[in-house]
Design an enzyme around this catalytic site. Structure first.
Site, PDB file in Angstrom:
ATOM      1  N   SER A 175      43.225  20.795  39.432  1.00  0.00           N
ATOM      2  CA  SER A 175      43.125  21.088  40.584  1.00  0.00           C
ATOM      3  C   SER A 175      42.015  20.632  41.146  1.00  0.00           C
ATOM      4  O   SER A 175      41.109  19.952  40.425  1.00  0.00           O
ATOM      5  CB  SER A 175      42.848  22.823  40.345  1.00  0.00           C
ATOM      6  OG  SER A 175      42.317  23.182  41.852  1.00  0.00           O
ATOM      7  N   TYR A 178      38.127  29.718  36.492  1.00  0.00           N
ATOM      8  CA  TYR A 178      39.222  28.786  36.972  1.00  0.00           C
ATOM      9  C   TYR A 178      38.853  27.606  37.001  1.00  0.00           C
ATOM     10  O   TYR A 178      39.437  26.409  36.338  1.00  0.00           O
ATOM     11  CB  TYR A 178      39.787  29.285  38.319  1.00  0.00           C
ATOM     12  CG  TYR A 178      40.974  28.313  38.735  1.00  0.00           C
ATOM     13  CD1 TYR A 178      42.621  28.642  37.949  1.00  0.00           C
ATOM     14  CD2 TYR A 178      40.955  27.544  39.527  1.00  0.00           C
ATOM     15  CE1 TYR A 178      43.478  27.918  38.339  1.00  0.00           C
ATOM     16  CE2 TYR A 178      42.030  26.800  40.111  1.00  0.00           C
ATOM     17  CZ  TYR A 178      43.267  26.908  39.449  1.00  0.00           C
ATOM     18  OH  TYR A 178      44.437  26.099  39.859  1.00  0.00           O
TER      19      TYR A 178
HETATM   20  P1  NAP Z   1      52.780  29.730  40.471  1.00  0.00           P
HETATM   21  O1  NAP Z   1      53.901  29.913  41.673  1.00  0.00           O
HETATM   22  O2  NAP Z   1      52.210  31.212  40.013  1.00  0.00           O
HETATM   23  O3  NAP Z   1      53.494  29.086  39.224  1.00  0.00           O
HETATM   24  C1  NAP Z   1      52.913  29.303  37.788  1.00  0.00           C
HETATM   25  C2  NAP Z   1      53.960  28.952  36.693  1.00  0.00           C
HETATM   26  O4  NAP Z   1      53.198  29.382  35.710  1.00  0.00           O
HETATM   27  C3  NAP Z   1      55.233  30.189  37.064  1.00  0.00           C
HETATM   28  O5  NAP Z   1      56.394  29.483  36.675  1.00  0.00           O
HETATM   29  C4  NAP Z   1      54.768  31.186  35.879  1.00  0.00           C
HETATM   30  O6  NAP Z   1      56.151  31.714  35.324  1.00  0.00           O
HETATM   31  C5  NAP Z   1      54.255  30.170  34.829  1.00  0.00           C
HETATM   32  N1  NAP Z   1      53.185  31.058  33.880  1.00  0.00           N
HETATM   33  C6  NAP Z   1      52.054  31.962  34.326  1.00  0.00           C
HETATM   34  N2  NAP Z   1      51.797  32.299  32.979  1.00  0.00           N
HETATM   35  C7  NAP Z   1      52.493  31.896  32.225  1.00  0.00           C
HETATM   36  C8  NAP Z   1      52.563  32.214  30.693  1.00  0.00           C
HETATM   37  N3  NAP Z   1      51.593  33.091  30.290  1.00  0.00           N
HETATM   38  N4  NAP Z   1      53.283  31.513  29.962  1.00  0.00           N
HETATM   39  C9  NAP Z   1      54.227  30.679  30.499  1.00  0.00           C
HETATM   40  N5  NAP Z   1      54.260  30.574  31.772  1.00  0.00           N
HETATM   41  C10 NAP Z   1      53.521  31.034  32.687  1.00  0.00           C
HETATM   42  O7  NAP Z   1      51.619  28.790  40.981  1.00  0.00           O
HETATM   43  P2  NAP Z   1      51.617  27.215  41.282  1.00  0.00           P
HETATM   44  O8  NAP Z   1      50.855  27.098  42.149  1.00  0.00           O
HETATM   45  O9  NAP Z   1      53.092  26.655  41.188  1.00  0.00           O
HETATM   46  O10 NAP Z   1      51.087  26.626  39.702  1.00  0.00           O
HETATM   47  C11 NAP Z   1      51.168  25.548  39.112  1.00  0.00           C
HETATM   48  C12 NAP Z   1      50.099  24.845  38.906  1.00  0.00           C
HETATM   49  O11 NAP Z   1      49.412  24.469  39.785  1.00  0.00           O
HETATM   50  C13 NAP Z   1      49.075  25.683  38.158  1.00  0.00           C
HETATM   51  O12 NAP Z   1      48.328  25.163  36.933  1.00  0.00           O
HETATM   52  C14 NAP Z   1      47.946  25.776  38.827  1.00  0.00           C
HETATM   53  O13 NAP Z   1      46.718  26.237  38.565  1.00  0.00           O
HETATM   54  C15 NAP Z   1      47.922  24.676  40.035  1.00  0.00           C
HETATM   55  N6  NAP Z   1      47.438  24.384  41.097  1.00  0.00           N
HETATM   56  C16 NAP Z   1      47.820  25.413  42.163  1.00  0.00           C
HETATM   57  C17 NAP Z   1      47.383  25.184  43.254  1.00  0.00           C
HETATM   58  C18 NAP Z   1      47.866  26.021  44.548  1.00  0.00           C
HETATM   59  O14 NAP Z   1      47.052  26.406  45.640  1.00  0.00           O
HETATM   60  N7  NAP Z   1      49.163  26.620  44.520  1.00  0.00           N
HETATM   61  C19 NAP Z   1      46.238  24.774  43.662  1.00  0.00           C
HETATM   62  C20 NAP Z   1      45.539  23.584  42.481  1.00  0.00           C
HETATM   63  C21 NAP Z   1      46.173  23.726  41.286  1.00  0.00           C
HETATM   64  P3  NAP Z   1      56.402  33.270  34.631  1.00  0.00           P
HETATM   65  O15 NAP Z   1      55.574  34.120  35.441  1.00  0.00           O
HETATM   66  O16 NAP Z   1      57.662  33.402  34.917  1.00  0.00           O
HETATM   67  O17 NAP Z   1      55.585  33.111  33.371  1.00  0.00           O
END
Ligand code: NAP
Length: 272
Positions: free
Chosen positions: A149, A162
């Site tokens: 991130s 985080y």
């Molecule tokens: P998201 O839509 O909430 O996706 C997160 C994914 O992780 C979901 O598929 C969730 O699936 C899975 N997950 C959560 N807890 C889990 C667990 N205990 N075991 C297995 N799977 C789990 O969010 P996203 O933004 O796409 O996040 C993806 C990555 O991008 C993350 O690493 C996040 O830190 C990073 N990121 C996001 C942003 C942003 O602004 N969106 C910015 C910077 C970095 P289930 O709930 O089905 O388990």
């Protein structure tokens, strides 16, 4: 330079494992990698969503797609997934994308939330990287994508924990890049800025509270990250317009590191 040696577009032969494929960025990675011809192994907790995505993508792209429901923050499930992917020679790509967020002052972070942040964002990403890398090294082939991130480069009020987890992802991934330099194993760090996904509600900061002009669409973010991979980038900041800023940052870091191993305190710390 922010560049790895092998510069070919990554197109699929073999299986891509995507953690956190049930929503957000992981869901888009699943689609794009299926489009590139990879078979898929999709991991997350919500097995019903994974099953539907696997079925849809398998049919649309004529690939094999499997769903593996697992809580990667739980040691037993993580062991099971790590063992399964370590033993599967068909795996040529891993996207360590699953992550969680809780944006609040560190002192107000409940212990179970702290544990899930550390277990998922750090331990699971590390463990799964180390599950696939020995096979990649033996075969001198494979791609590891770790999702960090922009908050791994900085910390703002409410992001201490985080940011700490994402700084780990940055440091760990840079270390792996050094350890695999000169091989055909590609290792990319992707550091998105604010992107429209479910993680914002989970973090306690509603997406609607952000300035829409600062929020990227999830598909645009993944497409930019894959373009960065195809261009051989080590670190991809999908929203960064002025790429030279990252080179400047790296040069400043190298200058700092180069100046500190001098065996004596800086003169300003000596008695006057
Ligand atoms: P998201 O839509 O909430 O996706 C997160 C994914 O992780 C979901 O598929 C969730 O699936 C899975 N997950 C959560 N807890 C889990 C667990 N205990 N075991 C297995 N799977 C789990 O969010 P996203 O933004 O796409 O996040 C993806 C990555 O991008 C993350 O690493 C996040 O830190 C990073 N990121 C996001 C942003 C942003 O602004 N969106 C910015 C910077 C970095 P289930 O709930 O089905 O388990």
């Amino acid at each position: 330079m922010n560049q790895q040696s092998n510069n070919n577009i990554v197109n699929g032969a073999g299986t891509a494992v995507i953690t956190g494929a049930s929503s957000g960025l992981g869901r888009v990675y699943a689609e794009r990698l299926a489009q590139r011809g990879y078979d898929l192994l999709l991991v997350a907790r919500r097995g019903d969503r994974l099953d539907a995505i696997a079925k849809e993508l398998g049919t649309r792209y004529s690939i094999k797609a499997r769903a593996l429901a697992a809580d990667l923050a739980a040691a037993a499930d993580l062991d099971g997934v790590a063992d399964a992917i370590a033993a599967d020679d068909s795996i040529t790509l891993l996207v360590n994308n699953a992550g969680t967020s809780h944006l609040a002052p560190a002192e107000q972070t409940p212990l179970p939330v702290l544990a899930s942040l550390l277990n998922l964002n750090i331990t699971a990403l590390t463990r799964l990287s180390l599950a696939v890398l020995p096979g990649f090294r033996t075969r001198n082939h494979g791609t590891l994508i770790n999702i960090g991130s922009v908050l791994g480069f900085t910390s703002i009020p409410g992001s201490s924990i985080y940011s700490g987890t994402k700084s780990f992802v940055l440091g760990f991934t840079m270390g792996l890049q050094n350890e695999f330099a000169g091989t055909n194993v590609r290792i990319q760090l992707v550091a998105p800025a604010s992107t429209a996904t479910e993680i914002w509600e989970i973090s306690g900061v509603p997406l609607a509270s952000l300035d829409p002009a600062t929020v990227m669409d999830a598909a645009q973010c993944v497409d930019a990250a894959l373009a960065g991979l195809d261009q051989g980038e080590l670190i991809t900041l999908p929203s960064l317009e002025t790429a030279v800023l990252l080179d400047d940052y790296e040069q400043a870091r190298q200058a700092l590191v180069g100046a500190i191993n001098r065996g004596q305190p800086g003169s300003r710390y000596l008695p006057r």
